[in-house]
Design a protein around this motif. Structure first.
Motif, PDB file in Angstrom:
ATOM      1  N   HIS A   7       0.831  -1.201   0.000  1.00  0.00           N
ATOM      2  CA  HIS A   7       0.000   0.000   0.000  1.00  0.00           C
ATOM      3  C   HIS A   7       0.869   1.256   0.000  1.00  0.00           C
ATOM      4  CE1 HIS A   7      -3.301   2.692   0.754  1.00  0.00           C
ATOM      5  NE2 HIS A   7      -2.666   3.171   1.817  1.00  0.00           N
ATOM      6  N   ASP A   8       1.936   1.274   0.790  1.00  0.00           N
ATOM      7  CA  ASP A   8       2.829   2.436   0.841  1.00  0.00           C
ATOM      8  C   ASP A   8       3.508   2.685  -0.500  1.00  0.00           C
ATOM      9  OD1 ASP A   8       2.192   2.896   3.461  1.00  0.00           O
ATOM     10  OD2 ASP A   8       3.993   1.949   4.270  1.00  0.00           O
ATOM     11  N   ILE A   9       3.897   1.631  -1.191  1.00  0.00           N
ATOM     12  CA  ILE A   9       4.589   1.783  -2.464  1.00  0.00           C
ATOM     13  C   ILE A   9       3.653   2.338  -3.527  1.00  0.00           C
ATOM     14  CG2 ILE A   9       5.652   0.503  -4.375  1.00  0.00           C
ATOM     15  CD1 ILE A   9       6.851  -1.352  -2.249  1.00  0.00           C
ATOM     16  N   PHE A  10       2.432   1.858  -3.580  1.00  0.00           N
ATOM     17  CA  PHE A  10       1.522   2.224  -4.653  1.00  0.00           C
ATOM     18  C   PHE A  10       0.559   3.352  -4.287  1.00  0.00           C
ATOM     19  CE2 PHE A  10       2.791  -2.070  -5.847  1.00  0.00           C
ATOM     20  CZ  PHE A  10       3.209  -1.826  -7.134  1.00  0.00           C
ATOM     21  N   SER A  11       0.686   3.913  -3.092  1.00  0.00           N
ATOM     22  CA  SER A  11      -0.187   5.020  -2.719  1.00  0.00           C
ATOM     23  C   SER A  11       0.527   6.344  -2.963  1.00  0.00           C
ATOM     24  CB  SER A  11      -0.587   4.897  -1.250  1.00  0.00           C
ATOM     25  OG  SER A  11       0.541   5.062  -0.430  1.00  0.00           O
ATOM     26  N   GLY A  12      -0.213   7.394  -2.857  1.00  0.00           N
ATOM     27  CA  GLY A  12       0.369   8.717  -3.057  1.00  0.00           C
ATOM     28  C   GLY A  12      -0.070   9.293  -4.384  1.00  0.00           C
ATOM     29  N   GLU A  13      -0.156  10.583  -4.398  1.00  0.00           N
ATOM     30  CA  GLU A  13      -0.552  11.275  -5.615  1.00  0.00           C
ATOM     31  C   GLU A  13       0.577  11.232  -6.637  1.00  0.00           C
ATOM     32  OE1 GLU A  13      -3.411  12.931  -6.538  1.00  0.00           O
ATOM     33  OE2 GLU A  13      -4.253  11.889  -4.808  1.00  0.00           O
ATOM     34  N   PRO A  14       0.274  10.937  -7.884  1.00  0.00           N
ATOM     35  CA  PRO A  14       1.314  10.998  -8.918  1.00  0.00           C
ATOM     36  C   PRO A  14       1.876  12.417  -8.998  1.00  0.00           C
ATOM     37  CG  PRO A  14      -0.625   9.872  -9.746  1.00  0.00           C
ATOM     38  CD  PRO A  14      -0.989  10.453  -8.418  1.00  0.00           C
ATOM     39  N   ASN A  15       3.190  12.537  -8.978  1.00  0.00           N
ATOM     40  CA  ASN A  15       3.815  13.851  -9.041  1.00  0.00           C
ATOM     41  C   ASN A  15       4.880  13.918 -10.135  1.00  0.00           C
ATOM     42  OD1 ASN A  15       5.714  12.243  -7.798  1.00  0.00           O
ATOM     43  ND2 ASN A  15       6.067  13.588  -6.065  1.00  0.00           N
ATOM     44  N   LEU A  16       4.809  12.982 -11.081  1.00  0.00           N
ATOM     45  CA  LEU A  16       5.748  12.969 -12.197  1.00  0.00           C
ATOM     46  C   LEU A  16       5.001  13.232 -13.496  1.00  0.00           C
ATOM     47  CD1 LEU A  16       7.798   9.763 -11.324  1.00  0.00           C
ATOM     48  CD2 LEU A  16       8.440  12.118 -10.881  1.00  0.00           C
ATOM     49  N   THR A  17       5.673  13.907 -14.409  1.00  0.00           N
ATOM     50  CA  THR A  17       5.085  14.116 -15.725  1.00  0.00           C
ATOM     51  C   THR A  17       5.186  12.818 -16.531  1.00  0.00           C
ATOM     52  OG1 THR A  17       7.151  14.825 -16.746  1.00  0.00           O
ATOM     53  CG2 THR A  17       5.812  16.534 -15.684  1.00  0.00           C
ATOM     54  N   THR A  18       4.499  12.782 -17.639  1.00  0.00           N
ATOM     55  CA  THR A  18       4.536  11.598 -18.494  1.00  0.00           C
ATOM     56  C   THR A  18       5.950  11.337 -19.004  1.00  0.00           C
ATOM     57  OG1 THR A  18       2.274  12.066 -19.171  1.00  0.00           O
ATOM     58  CG2 THR A  18       3.511  10.545 -20.544  1.00  0.00           C
ATOM     59  N   THR A  19       6.677  12.393 -19.325  1.00  0.00           N
ATOM     60  CA  THR A  19       8.051  12.241 -19.806  1.00  0.00           C
ATOM     61  C   THR A  19       8.945  11.667 -18.711  1.00  0.00           C
ATOM     62  OG1 THR A  19       7.738  14.114 -21.282  1.00  0.00           O
ATOM     63  CG2 THR A  19      10.005  13.454 -20.832  1.00  0.00           C
ATOM     64  N   GLU A  20       8.815  12.193 -17.487  1.00  0.00           N
ATOM     65  CA  GLU A  20       9.609  11.674 -16.365  1.00  0.00           C
ATOM     66  C   GLU A  20       9.303  10.203 -16.110  1.00  0.00           C
ATOM     67  OE1 GLU A  20      10.305  15.402 -13.350  1.00  0.00           O
ATOM     68  OE2 GLU A  20       8.282  14.572 -13.496  1.00  0.00           O
ATOM     69  N   ARG A  21       8.049   9.845 -16.222  1.00  0.00           N
ATOM     70  CA  ARG A  21       7.670   8.444 -16.012  1.00  0.00           C
ATOM     71  C   ARG A  21       8.266   7.546 -17.085  1.00  0.00           C
ATOM     72  NH1 ARG A  21       1.441   7.859 -14.315  1.00  0.00           N
ATOM     73  NH2 ARG A  21       2.215   5.768 -13.922  1.00  0.00           N
ATOM     74  N   ALA A  22       8.177   7.971 -18.344  1.00  0.00           N
ATOM     75  CA  ALA A  22       8.701   7.160 -19.444  1.00  0.00           C
ATOM     76  C   ALA A  22      10.215   6.993 -19.333  1.00  0.00           C
ATOM     77  CB  ALA A  22       8.333   7.791 -20.778  1.00  0.00           C
ATOM     78  N   VAL A  23      10.913   8.072 -19.007  1.00  0.00           N
ATOM     79  CA  VAL A  23      12.374   8.001 -18.873  1.00  0.00           C
ATOM     80  C   VAL A  23      12.745   7.107 -17.696  1.00  0.00           C
ATOM     81  CG1 VAL A  23      14.421   9.374 -18.312  1.00  0.00           C
ATOM     82  CG2 VAL A  23      12.803  10.186 -20.016  1.00  0.00           C
ATOM     83  N   SER A  24      12.022   7.209 -16.584  1.00  0.00           N
ATOM     84  CA  SER A  24      12.311   6.376 -15.424  1.00  0.00           C
ATOM     85  C   SER A  24      12.134   4.892 -15.734  1.00  0.00           C
ATOM     86  CB  SER A  24      11.407   6.758 -14.246  1.00  0.00           C
ATOM     87  OG  SER A  24      11.756   8.009 -13.733  1.00  0.00           O
ATOM     88  N   VAL A  25      11.051   4.558 -16.414  1.00  0.00           N
ATOM     89  CA  VAL A  25      10.806   3.153 -16.752  1.00  0.00           C
ATOM     90  C   VAL A  25      11.883   2.642 -17.709  1.00  0.00           C
ATOM     91  CG1 VAL A  25       9.233   1.576 -17.942  1.00  0.00           C
ATOM     92  CG2 VAL A  25       8.343   3.197 -16.282  1.00  0.00           C
ATOM     93  N   ALA A  26      12.190   3.423 -18.730  1.00  0.00           N
ATOM     94  CA  ALA A  26      13.184   2.984 -19.716  1.00  0.00           C
ATOM     95  C   ALA A  26      14.569   2.816 -19.079  1.00  0.00           C
ATOM     96  CB  ALA A  26      13.257   3.982 -20.866  1.00  0.00           C
ATOM     97  N   LEU A  27      14.993   3.798 -18.306  1.00  0.00           N
ATOM     98  CA  LEU A  27      16.298   3.690 -17.643  1.00  0.00           C
ATOM     99  C   LEU A  27      16.311   2.567 -16.618  1.00  0.00           C
ATOM    100  CD1 LEU A  27      17.366   7.402 -17.093  1.00  0.00           C
ATOM    101  CD2 LEU A  27      18.400   5.735 -18.611  1.00  0.00           C
TER     102      LEU A  27
END
Length: 73
Positions: A7-27
């Motif tokens: 619950h702690d890992i998947f909770s919280g308001e998203p605070n990343l942009t779509t670009t930040e999310r895509a770069v994080s996943v790819a890296l």
């Protein structure tokens, strides 16, 4: 206990942009894949795997605890 951690890992308001999310996943996936290569230093491979999974989870959930903490200062 495990449910609280999930619950702690998947909770919280998203605070990343779509670009930040895509770069994080790819890296994250790239670093985790590189960690799977055989290396003489197993600790370095483990560290790379942990960092890669952390980045991939950051991108998948869209929530970064470090960014959230920095914004609240």
């Amino acid at each position: 206990m495990a449910n609280d951690m999930i619950h702690d890992i998947f909770s919280g308001e998203p605070n990343l942009t779509t670009t930040e999310r895509a770069v994080s996943v790819a890296l994250g996936l790239g670093i985790a894949a590189a960690a799977a290569q055989p290396r003489p230093n197993k600790w370095l491979s483990l560290a790379a795997l942990v960092v890669g999974v952390g980045l991939a989870m950051r991108g998948a959930t869209g929530h970064c605890m470090v960014k959230s903490a920095a914004n609240s200062l």
